[in-house]
Design a protein around this motif. Structure first.
Motif, PDB file in Angstrom:
ATOM      1  N   VAL A 247       0.244  -1.527  -0.021  1.00  0.00           N
ATOM      2  CA  VAL A 247       0.107  -0.319  -0.051  1.00  0.00           C
ATOM      3  C   VAL A 247       0.898   1.237   0.215  1.00  0.00           C
ATOM      4  CG1 VAL A 247      -2.133  -1.151   1.081  1.00  0.00           C
ATOM      5  CG2 VAL A 247      -0.263   0.191   2.023  1.00  0.00           C
ATOM      6  N   GLY A 274      -5.533  -0.273  -1.773  1.00  0.00           N
ATOM      7  CA  GLY A 274      -5.454   0.700  -0.584  1.00  0.00           C
ATOM      8  C   GLY A 274      -5.142   1.928  -0.389  1.00  0.00           C
ATOM      9  N   GLY A 412      -3.070   2.350   4.654  1.00  0.00           N
ATOM     10  CA  GLY A 412      -3.946   1.874   3.661  1.00  0.00           C
ATOM     11  C   GLY A 412      -4.857   0.794   4.742  1.00  0.00           C
TER      12      GLY A 412
END
Length: 507
Positions: A247, A274, A412
């Motif tokens: 992420v 994310g 994330g």
């Protein structure tokens, strides 16, 4: 790209049937598990579960780090006719208690250290907790054969935070997860000689799919719980990793590391979800790993994965979300129910077989998000109305504009402001609390908490509240900053004016 395999879904546990017996399927703390051994362990764990939780459709929760059992459970539980409920290992006892009670889990398999943090009342009366480390010694025999389950049967409940309220459970069928694995394995062009480093939590759909898509392709997976970003780089070198998913906040940290040649020479692809990649992140990754393909992606737990950008387009369109993944239909609708024109902002609506079955035992919130697909959809049925605002350009590429709800997306993680606010109010130290997301270069958004003290002892509240929140909230939910106010601004409806507060605390 090769022709997409037959989209006919199969029971989820069939993912492990695609690797050759002697090929490596799992590399866990130096121990190699072949596909033959993986299939045997899945079968044995499924048999043990079916004896200890004989009720079909019962929920089995897991709360632990990445080990053999947590990697097997996503397949073993559905093979036994059960529903897997993975719990983020970073959550504290309060969040775990909610998930156990809400899902009605009959069994919790967790690490001993985590189980010891549960207090009286956290474990539902009819739920048994077992140390997951004790399970391997109980497995023997041939186990259960591959499942013949109806692919519409429930296979997993993944809990995700909403903009209000406690985490809600997204119901995923065998078909949802199977087609997600096939889709990702296809567009990433995973092969049997790939080595996938799994650094994301297995409680995330993105993290769990790393197992499923890799095994669908007959590839090897290296699960990793890392302490420092440099641990990720070292693992890439040690295992000659070909595929790394992360992420944006982790990419920021990884770009600050030195990447020796032995950590990059095998790397074929990087994947991101994310949160959107920034232009600086894309340029940094291209500089660090110039021979590696970058796959920006967008998804939501309610529909798994929605879009990806083909690597050959990244240089020219570095911040685009791309186009629909296989088995997904993405429509952009305006507020009057019409498809938008190029350059016009609208809501992203995801249609097709990747759409989840709704929220577990929550008809009201299911009806808000899962609604009939627009009449323009070729799939029809139920669609996910994401609440995310996007723009589609003249080439058909999508660009993220913003979120309609108040969700905080930090490192994330999707964070419900209400959960943070409730923890602050439960302390008894504050009378009002508002949690907000503030733009942050490293986290995407940082959690800020605006509070009004309860009573006259402000000094006591300022001293004690951070410690209480540190004890009750997982790290990623803890406020980066607490702002104390004598009076909260109100909007015309008499409610706290979150927009005014957000403007007030912006750096």
């Amino acid at each position: 790209m090769p022709i997409l395999p037959n989209p006919q879904p199969l029971p989820l546990d069939h993912c492990v049937l695609y690797g050759h017996d002697s090929d490596t399927a799992l590399i866990l703390r130096g121990h190699l598990l072949t596909y033959k051994e993986l299939r045997q362990k899945v079968a044995q764990l499924a048999a043990w579960l079916s004896v200890n939780v004989p009720q079909k459709g019962a929920r089995v929760a897991s709360w632990g780090a990445k080990d053999l059992m947590t990697c097997l459970l996503p397949l073993a539980a559905p093979r036994a006719g059960l529903v897997h409920v993975p719990i983020n290992p970073l959550l504290k006892h309060g969040q775990v208690a909610h998930i156990l009670a809400d899902s009605g889990a009959q069994l919790l398999l967790g690490t001993g250290a985590r189980l010891s943090t549960l207090v009286e009342g956290d474990l539902p009366q009819d739920c048994i907790a077992l140390d997951i480390a004790s399970i391997p010694a109980l497995l023997d025999g041939e186990g259960l054969p591959p499942s013949d389950a109806d692919t519409n049967d429930l296979a997993a409940i993944l809990y995700t935070s909403g903009s209000t309220g406690k985490p809600k459970g997204v119901m995923l069928s065998h078909a949802n997860m199977w087609l997600g694995a096939v889709s990702v394995a296809h567009y990433l062009e995973l092969e049997s000689d790939d080595v996938v480093l799994a650094v994301l939590p297995l409680s995330f759909d993105y993290g769990q799919n790393q197992l499923l898509s890799a095994w669908r392709a007959g590839a090897a997976v290296v699960p990793l719980d890392y302490l420092l970003p440099r641990d990720v780089v070292k693992a890439c070198a040690r295992h000659q990793v070909t595929t790394l998913a992360a992420v944006p906040p982790l990419w920021v940290q990884l770009l600050e590391q030195d990447w020796p040649e032995d950590a990059t020479r095998s790397m074929r692809r990087l994947t991101n979800s994310g949160g959107a990649l920034t232009l600086d992140l894309v340029r940094g990754l291209q500089d660090k790993l110039p021979e590696t393909q970058i796959f920006p992606m967008y998804g939501l737990t309610e529909a798994f994965r929605s879009t990806y950008l083909r690597p050959e387009l990244v240089a020219e369109h570095p911040v685009s979300m791309g186009q629909a993944v296989p088995f997904a239909e993405i429509l952009v609708m305006n507020d009057t129910g019409q498809l938008v024109s190029a350059g016009e902002e609208g809501e992203l609506v995801h249609c097709g077989p990747l759409v989840a079955q709704g929220y577990w035992q929550d008809d009201e919130r299911t009806a808000e998000r899962f609604r009939p697909a627009p009449e323009q959809s070729s799939y029809g049925g139920i669609a996910v109305w994401s609440g995310d605002r996007v723009v589609r350009d003249g080439e058909g590429l999508l660009y993220f504009v913003g979120r309609r709800d108040a969700m905080i997306k930090s490192a994330g993680n999707r964070i419900s402001p209400q959960e943070v606010e409730e923890a602050a109010l439960a302390s008894g130290l504050v009378a009002e609390a508002v949690a907000l997301g503030v733009a942050d270069a490293r986290l995407g958004q940082a959690v800020h908490l605006v509070v009004r003290a309860h009573g006259d002892d402000l000094a006591k509240a300022e001293e004690q509240l951070p410690a209480i929140l540190s004890r009750e909230l997982p790290n990623f939910m803890r406020p980066q900053m607490i702002h104390w106010r004598d009076i909260m601004p109100l909007n015309p409806n008499g409610k706290i004016d979150r927009v005014a507060l957000a403007k007030d605390i912006q750096p």
